[in-house]
Design an enzyme around this catalytic site. Structure first.
Site, short mmCIF file in Angstrom:
data_model
loop_
_atom_site.label_atom_id
_atom_site.label_comp_id
_atom_site.label_asym_id
_atom_site.label_seq_id
_atom_site.Cartn_x
_atom_site.Cartn_y
_atom_site.Cartn_z
N GLU A 1 0.86 -1.26 -0.02
CA GLU A 1 -0.05 0.09 0.00
C GLU A 1 0.94 1.30 0.04
O GLU A 1 1.85 1.05 0.44
CB GLU A 1 -0.88 0.02 1.19
N CYS B 1 4.92 -7.47 7.70
CA CYS B 1 5.93 -7.08 8.16
C CYS B 1 6.33 -8.04 9.41
O CYS B 1 5.21 -8.87 9.95
CB CYS B 1 5.83 -5.71 8.91
N CYS C 1 3.12 8.30 1.61
CA CYS C 1 3.54 7.31 2.27
C CYS C 1 3.82 5.94 1.82
O CYS C 1 2.81 5.33 1.26
CB CYS C 1 2.81 7.16 3.54
N CYS D 1 3.47 -5.41 15.29
CA CYS D 1 2.74 -4.51 16.46
C CYS D 1 1.29 -4.82 16.18
O CYS D 1 0.68 -4.67 15.23
CB CYS D 1 3.16 -3.05 16.08
N CYS E 1 -1.91 1.39 8.05
CA CYS E 1 -1.05 0.64 7.18
C CYS E 1 -1.41 -0.98 7.03
O CYS E 1 -1.73 -1.50 8.20
CB CYS E 1 0.56 0.93 7.20
N CYS F 1 -1.57 -3.04 14.43
CA CYS F 1 -1.27 -2.46 12.89
C CYS F 1 -1.71 -3.75 12.15
O CYS F 1 -1.44 -4.85 12.43
CB CYS F 1 0.20 -2.44 12.80
N GLY G 1 5.82 -2.49 6.55
CA GLY G 1 6.99 -3.13 6.73
C GLY G 1 8.03 -2.33 7.54
O GLY G 1 7.65 -1.10 8.08
N GLU G 2 9.11 -2.89 8.03
CA GLU G 2 9.94 -2.18 8.67
C GLU G 2 11.46 -1.67 7.71
O GLU G 2 12.16 -2.78 7.33
CB GLU G 2 10.47 -3.10 9.99
N ASN H 1 -5.85 3.93 14.87
CA ASN H 1 -6.77 3.94 13.70
C ASN H 1 -7.63 2.65 14.26
O ASN H 1 -7.22 1.64 14.89
CB ASN H 1 -6.34 3.54 12.36
N LEU I 1 7.61 5.11 18.73
CA LEU I 1 7.92 4.77 20.08
C LEU I 1 6.81 4.24 20.92
O LEU I 1 7.11 3.14 21.32
CB LEU I 1 8.09 6.38 20.73
N HIS I 2 5.74 4.74 20.58
CA HIS I 2 4.22 4.25 21.11
C HIS I 2 4.29 4.07 22.89
O HIS I 2 3.06 4.09 23.38
CB HIS I 2 3.93 2.77 20.65
N SER J 1 11.35 5.80 8.76
CA SER J 1 10.77 5.68 9.97
C SER J 1 11.41 4.05 10.40
O SER J 1 11.37 3.39 9.70
CB SER J 1 9.34 5.41 9.70
S1 SF4 Z 1 4.44 -1.97 9.66
FE1 SF4 Z 1 5.22 -0.72 11.40
S2 SF4 Z 1 3.54 -0.49 12.80
FE2 SF4 Z 1 3.18 -2.18 11.45
S3 SF4 Z 1 4.10 -4.20 12.51
FE3 SF4 Z 1 5.53 -3.34 10.95
S4 SF4 Z 1 6.76 -1.94 12.36
FE4 SF4 Z 1 4.77 -2.29 13.37
#
Ligand code: SF4
Length: 404
Positions: free
Chosen positions: A108, A134, A127, A138, A358, A141, A184-185, A315, A240-241, A216
């Site tokens: 996306e 990923c 974005c 998290c 995302c 997400c 993704g990271e 979200n 950070l969260h 990020s």
């Molecule tokens: S895309 Fe970002 S927020 Fe989502 S699981 Fe991966 S690191 Fe976490």
């Protein structure tokens, strides 16, 4: 909610082995032409055409003779990203693209338009995704819930940008900012992300100033250190969260490998080396990470740093037991940060009704998990967050694929 199908869904073909032209460095293309006895300027001609918003097919590269165009088309792809669907919301200010890659993987991108206001010019921020799925996981997400698919190729990353730039150019507008905050990271696909940043930043390719590019991370400390050593002057954003390890173990599971103090220390070194302010992001989850204790912990962690915090209401993601923090709670959180000299902005969530968090569109395509699976996931999150709120560190393993 308008839904604009661009290309009808189709069964996934095998992955196209041809590299994407937009992901190639000048040297690789020059070598390909040299092998064919062609002069070095051919590589320049192709690169100029690839980055020209008007080029949509190799056939459009009229500076090359027909035979070379055919050979180029056989060896490379001009486009590695197919738009399957574009959804608009916020009165057209948010455009979410769900892209199908050659092997059927879905990623996306979100294009956000910010009209001119006060002395500020209009901005168009894209974005983009760096991986399909990923591994970090998290729980708030949708991408994290999907799990890891694969790393994107460099061209698959930059082609998301070329697509959006082409759409904007059709209306006489230009992309002003790119943020690596999609699926993704990015620091777990760092070589390709760096190659993509290079292509976007290069004045002879996309030509976007490094200050308009944000990468990020959820806290991959070795990746942050590598960026610091390399020194590219783009903005680093850290998801950070939570400032307390027990809670961050649950909200950002790679915290079990790199605890929050180590992450912030690495980000601090990055700010010192590059002179760039670090941006921290905090998804605000009602009753979980939005208490005054959490605000004070974050204020203590970041006090005196060259940093800024964005507070973003969560979200609504279907498979958690959580909801967004109320506005007044987020305002109080921001005020506590402000009292400690830590600047914070409350961000509005763009495109909620189109699933702009995302991974939500890709998750829709993946289908609804069985009710029993959802119930187990919710119960686990209730249990894990209860432990965390009692101050207990998680004894769950580091997610596979993120701790090496
Ligand atoms: S895309 Fe970002 S927020 Fe989502 S699981 Fe991966 S690191 Fe976490």
């Amino acid at each position: 909610m308008p839904v604009l199908p661009i290309v009808p869904d189709q069964a996934a073909p095998a992955r196209d082995p041809r590299p994407g032209l937009a992901g190639l460095g000048g040297g690789e293309l020059a070598a390909w032409f040299a092998e064919r006895g062609e002069p070095a300027y051919r590589a320049r001609q192709v690169s100029d055409a690839v980055w020209d918003r008007a080029t949509t097919a190799v056939e459009d590269i009229r500076t090359l003779p027909a035979a070379l165009r055919a050979a180029l088309d056989a060896a490379f792809r001009l486009d590695t990203v197919g738009d399957t669907e574009l959804r608009l919301s916020d009165g057209g200010l948010t455009e979410k693209g769900l892209h199908r890659l050659s092997d059927g993987a879905l990623v996306e991108s979100v294009l956000m338009h910010y009209p001119a206001r006060g002395g500020q010019r209009e901005r168009h921020t894209l974005c983009i995704s760096s991986q399909a799925g990923c591994a970090v996981g998290c729980p708030f997400c949708a991408t994290g819930e999907l799990g890891f698919g694969r790393d994107l190729e460099t061209a698959e990353i930059v082609d998301q940008v070329r697509h959006a730039a082409r759409r904007l150019a059709a209306d006489g507008r230009r992309l002003t900012n790119v943020v690596f905050m999609g699926m993704g990271e990015p620091l777990l696909n760092l070589d390709r992300v760096l190659a993509a940043v290079d292509a976007l930043n290069d004045p002879r390719r996309f030509g976007l100033g490094a200050r308009h590019i944000t990468v990020s991370t959820s806290g991959v400390v070795p990746g942050i250190r590598r960026l610091t050593a390399l020194g590219p002057p783009f903005t680093l954003a850290v998801s950070l969260h939570a400032a307390r390890d027990p809670l961050r173990d649950v909200l950002v599971p790679l915290n079990r490998r790199w605890p929050v103090a180590e992450v912030v220390e690495a980000a601090r070194e990055h700010a010192a080396a590059t002179g760039r302010r670090v941006t921290y992001e905090a998804t605000m989850i009602g009753g979980i990470n939005d208490t005054e204790t959490d605000a004070r912990a974050m204020a203590d962690l970041l006090r005196g740093d060259h940093a800024h915090v964005n507070l973003i209401p969560m979200n609504p993601v279907a498979h958690t037991p959580w909801t967004a923090s109320p506005d007044e709670v987020i305002e109080r959180f921001a005020a506590i940060l402000g009292e400690a000299g830590v600047t914070a902005t409350i961000r509005r969530n763009r495109g909620q009704e189109i699933g702009a968090a995302c991974g939500q569109l890709a998750a829709e395509r993946a289908g609804e998990p069985a009710p029993a699976v959802v119930a187990r996931r919710r119960a686990r999150l209730v249990d894990e967050s209860a432990h965390a709120l009692r101050g207990e560190r998680s004894d769950e393993p580091v997610p596979a694929g993120v701790g090496e």
